[in-house]
Design a protein around this motif. Structure first.
Motif, PDB file in Angstrom:
ATOM      1  N   VAL A 112       4.494   1.639  12.271  1.00 17.95           N
ATOM      2  CA  VAL A 112       4.039   2.341  11.063  1.00 17.95           C
ATOM      3  C   VAL A 112       4.973   2.051   9.897  1.00 17.95           C
ATOM      4  CG1 VAL A 112       3.744   4.648  10.078  1.00 17.95           C
ATOM      5  CG2 VAL A 112       2.762   4.109  12.295  1.00 17.95           C
ATOM      6  N   THR A 113       6.255   1.959  10.162  1.00 18.40           N
ATOM      7  CA  THR A 113       7.212   1.621   9.105  1.00 18.40           C
ATOM      8  C   THR A 113       6.932   0.239   8.534  1.00 18.40           C
ATOM      9  OG1 THR A 113       8.908   2.985  10.149  1.00 18.40           O
ATOM     10  CG2 THR A 113       9.656   1.325   8.584  1.00 18.40           C
ATOM     11  N   ILE A 114       6.652  -0.712   9.408  1.00 21.82           N
ATOM     12  CA  ILE A 114       6.330  -2.063   8.937  1.00 21.82           C
ATOM     13  C   ILE A 114       5.062  -2.051   8.092  1.00 21.82           C
ATOM     14  CG2 ILE A 114       5.604  -4.360   9.707  1.00 21.82           C
ATOM     15  CD1 ILE A 114       7.516  -3.938  12.125  1.00 21.82           C
ATOM     16  N   LEU A 115       4.031  -1.332   8.552  1.00 20.47           N
ATOM     17  CA  LEU A 115       2.784  -1.271   7.784  1.00 20.47           C
ATOM     18  C   LEU A 115       2.995  -0.634   6.418  1.00 20.47           C
ATOM     19  CD1 LEU A 115       0.232  -0.299  10.571  1.00 20.47           C
ATOM     20  CD2 LEU A 115       0.390  -2.468   9.360  1.00 20.47           C
ATOM     21  N   TYR A 116       3.754   0.462   6.365  1.00 20.64           N
ATOM     22  CA  TYR A 116       4.016   1.103   5.074  1.00 20.64           C
ATOM     23  C   TYR A 116       4.910   0.241   4.188  1.00 20.64           C
ATOM     24  CZ  TYR A 116       1.669   5.541   5.900  1.00 20.64           C
ATOM     25  OH  TYR A 116       0.729   6.504   6.103  1.00 20.64           O
ATOM     26  N   ALA A 117       5.849  -0.485   4.767  1.00 19.05           N
ATOM     27  CA  ALA A 117       6.707  -1.360   3.965  1.00 19.05           C
ATOM     28  C   ALA A 117       5.891  -2.488   3.337  1.00 19.05           C
ATOM     29  CB  ALA A 117       7.833  -1.926   4.823  1.00 19.05           C
ATOM     30  N   VAL A 118       4.995  -3.087   4.121  1.00 20.57           N
ATOM     31  CA  VAL A 118       4.133  -4.141   3.580  1.00 20.57           C
ATOM     32  C   VAL A 118       3.230  -3.582   2.484  1.00 20.57           C
ATOM     33  CG1 VAL A 118       2.222  -5.702   4.151  1.00 20.57           C
ATOM     34  CG2 VAL A 118       4.211  -5.566   5.651  1.00 20.57           C
ATOM     35  N   SER A 119       2.674  -2.392   2.707  1.00 23.86           N
ATOM     36  CA  SER A 119       1.807  -1.807   1.679  1.00 23.86           C
ATOM     37  C   SER A 119       2.602  -1.447   0.428  1.00 23.86           C
ATOM     38  CB  SER A 119       1.077  -0.583   2.227  1.00 23.86           C
ATOM     39  OG  SER A 119       1.967   0.476   2.469  1.00 23.86           O
ATOM     40  N   LEU A 120       3.858  -1.049   0.599  1.00 28.48           N
ATOM     41  CA  LEU A 120       4.712  -0.756  -0.558  1.00 28.48           C
ATOM     42  C   LEU A 120       4.988  -2.018  -1.360  1.00 28.48           C
ATOM     43  CD1 LEU A 120       6.518   1.339  -2.039  1.00 28.48           C
ATOM     44  CD2 LEU A 120       8.346   0.632  -0.498  1.00 28.48           C
ATOM     45  N   ILE A 121       5.266  -3.113  -0.684  1.00 27.84           N
ATOM     46  CA  ILE A 121       5.515  -4.387  -1.365  1.00 27.84           C
ATOM     47  C   ILE A 121       4.251  -4.862  -2.084  1.00 27.84           C
ATOM     48  CG2 ILE A 121       6.005  -6.837  -0.969  1.00 27.84           C
ATOM     49  CD1 ILE A 121       7.874  -5.869   1.326  1.00 27.84           C
ATOM     50  N   ASP A 170       1.170  -5.087  -7.750  1.00 28.22           N
ATOM     51  CA  ASP A 170       0.195  -4.492  -8.664  1.00 28.22           C
ATOM     52  C   ASP A 170      -0.977  -5.419  -8.982  1.00 28.22           C
ATOM     53  OD1 ASP A 170      -0.744  -2.306 -10.099  1.00 28.22           O
ATOM     54  OD2 ASP A 170       0.086  -3.063 -11.980  1.00 28.22           O
ATOM     55  N   ALA A 171      -1.551  -5.965  -7.956  1.00 25.03           N
ATOM     56  CA  ALA A 171      -2.769  -6.759  -8.135  1.00 25.03           C
ATOM     57  C   ALA A 171      -3.940  -5.932  -7.616  1.00 25.03           C
ATOM     58  CB  ALA A 171      -2.664  -8.076  -7.376  1.00 25.03           C
ATOM     59  N   ASN A 172      -5.063  -5.963  -8.303  1.00 27.56           N
ATOM     60  CA  ASN A 172      -6.211  -5.142  -7.921  1.00 27.56           C
ATOM     61  C   ASN A 172      -6.745  -5.482  -6.536  1.00 27.56           C
ATOM     62  OD1 ASN A 172      -6.192  -3.605 -10.230  1.00 27.56           O
ATOM     63  ND2 ASN A 172      -7.522  -5.022 -11.351  1.00 27.56           N
ATOM     64  N   LYS A 173      -6.806  -6.774  -6.216  1.00 22.22           N
ATOM     65  CA  LYS A 173      -7.301  -7.168  -4.901  1.00 22.22           C
ATOM     66  C   LYS A 173      -6.351  -6.727  -3.792  1.00 22.22           C
ATOM     67  CE  LYS A 173      -9.985 -11.128  -6.389  1.00 22.22           C
ATOM     68  NZ  LYS A 173     -10.184 -12.578  -6.276  1.00 22.22           N
ATOM     69  N   LEU A 174      -5.071  -6.696  -4.080  1.00 23.51           N
ATOM     70  CA  LEU A 174      -4.096  -6.298  -3.074  1.00 23.51           C
ATOM     71  C   LEU A 174      -4.077  -4.791  -2.844  1.00 23.51           C
ATOM     72  CD1 LEU A 174      -1.118  -8.668  -3.912  1.00 23.51           C
ATOM     73  CD2 LEU A 174      -2.794  -8.880  -2.089  1.00 23.51           C
ATOM     74  N   MET A 175      -4.546  -4.025  -3.813  1.00 26.24           N
ATOM     75  CA  MET A 175      -4.582  -2.570  -3.631  1.00 26.24           C
ATOM     76  C   MET A 175      -5.526  -2.181  -2.503  1.00 26.24           C
ATOM     77  SD  MET A 175      -2.243  -1.464  -5.462  1.00 26.24           S
ATOM     78  CE  MET A 175      -2.480   0.282  -5.312  1.00 26.24           C
ATOM     79  N   ALA A 216      -5.937  -3.975   0.183  1.00 25.71           N
ATOM     80  CA  ALA A 216      -5.146  -4.249   1.383  1.00 25.71           C
ATOM     81  C   ALA A 216      -4.116  -3.152   1.624  1.00 25.71           C
ATOM     82  CB  ALA A 216      -4.459  -5.602   1.251  1.00 25.71           C
ATOM     83  N   VAL A 217      -3.554  -2.636   0.543  1.00 26.86           N
ATOM     84  CA  VAL A 217      -2.586  -1.541   0.663  1.00 26.86           C
ATOM     85  C   VAL A 217      -3.249  -0.325   1.282  1.00 26.86           C
ATOM     86  CG1 VAL A 217      -1.213   0.100  -0.675  1.00 26.86           C
ATOM     87  CG2 VAL A 217      -1.119  -2.328  -1.210  1.00 26.86           C
ATOM     88  N   ARG A 218      -4.411   0.029   0.788  1.00 24.85           N
ATOM     89  CA  ARG A 218      -5.126   1.197   1.330  1.00 24.85           C
ATOM     90  C   ARG A 218      -5.511   0.989   2.788  1.00 24.85           C
ATOM     91  NH1 ARG A 218      -8.230   0.949  -3.726  1.00 24.85           N
ATOM     92  NH2 ARG A 218      -7.112   2.223  -5.219  1.00 24.85           N
ATOM     93  N   ILE A 219      -5.923  -0.215   3.128  1.00 24.69           N
ATOM     94  CA  ILE A 219      -6.296  -0.506   4.513  1.00 24.69           C
ATOM     95  C   ILE A 219      -5.083  -0.387   5.430  1.00 24.69           C
ATOM     96  CG2 ILE A 219      -7.052  -2.351   6.068  1.00 24.69           C
ATOM     97  CD1 ILE A 219      -8.944  -3.258   3.821  1.00 24.69           C
TER      98      ILE A 219
END
Length: 114
Positions: free
Chosen positions: A40-49, A54-59, A61-64
């Motif tokens: 979970v830490t790895i997933l949240y760290a990747v989503s934080l990065i 701040d790209a719309n398409k990447l947001m 991926a962050v939510r997923i």
């Protein structure tokens, strides 16, 4: 007398080896908890990065990724909660199901609205 000493030694060694097997099980609760936190830490760290870029398409991926991390934690906690509730009376089981449904709805509804 020598046979009595050897039988007590066998009993002691077998009881100590059986207790060591229980503590070093493949999927003990402590090990599952630790590796869940790591994943979970790895997933949240990747989503934080990804959110820092701040790209719309990447947001999306962050939510997923955050949803996957949340789902993993809910699955682990719900399994542990069921182990607690299973021997309890029926009212506890109903409370468990209601709480689980509300948690799932609390995750899914905002995703659908947002």
């Amino acid at each position: 007398m020598a046979t009595k000493k050897s039988s007590t030694k066998t009993t002691k060694s077998s009881s100590s080896s059986s207790s060591s097997r229980k503590s070093s099980g493949l999927w003990g609760l402590n090990k599952i908890s630790f590796w869940t936190i790591v994943i979970v830490t790895i997933l949240y760290a990747v989503s934080l990065i990804l959110s820092a870029i701040d790209a719309n398409k990447l947001m999306t991926a962050v939510r997923i990724l955050q949803g996957i991390a949340t789902a993993i934690m809910i699955v682990i906690v719900s399994i542990l909660a069921w182990r607690y509730v299973r021997p309890k009376p029926f009212v506890w089981k109903v409370l468990y199901v209601i709480c689980l449904l509300i948690v799932i709805a609390g995750i899914i509804v905002p995703l659908c609205l947002g």
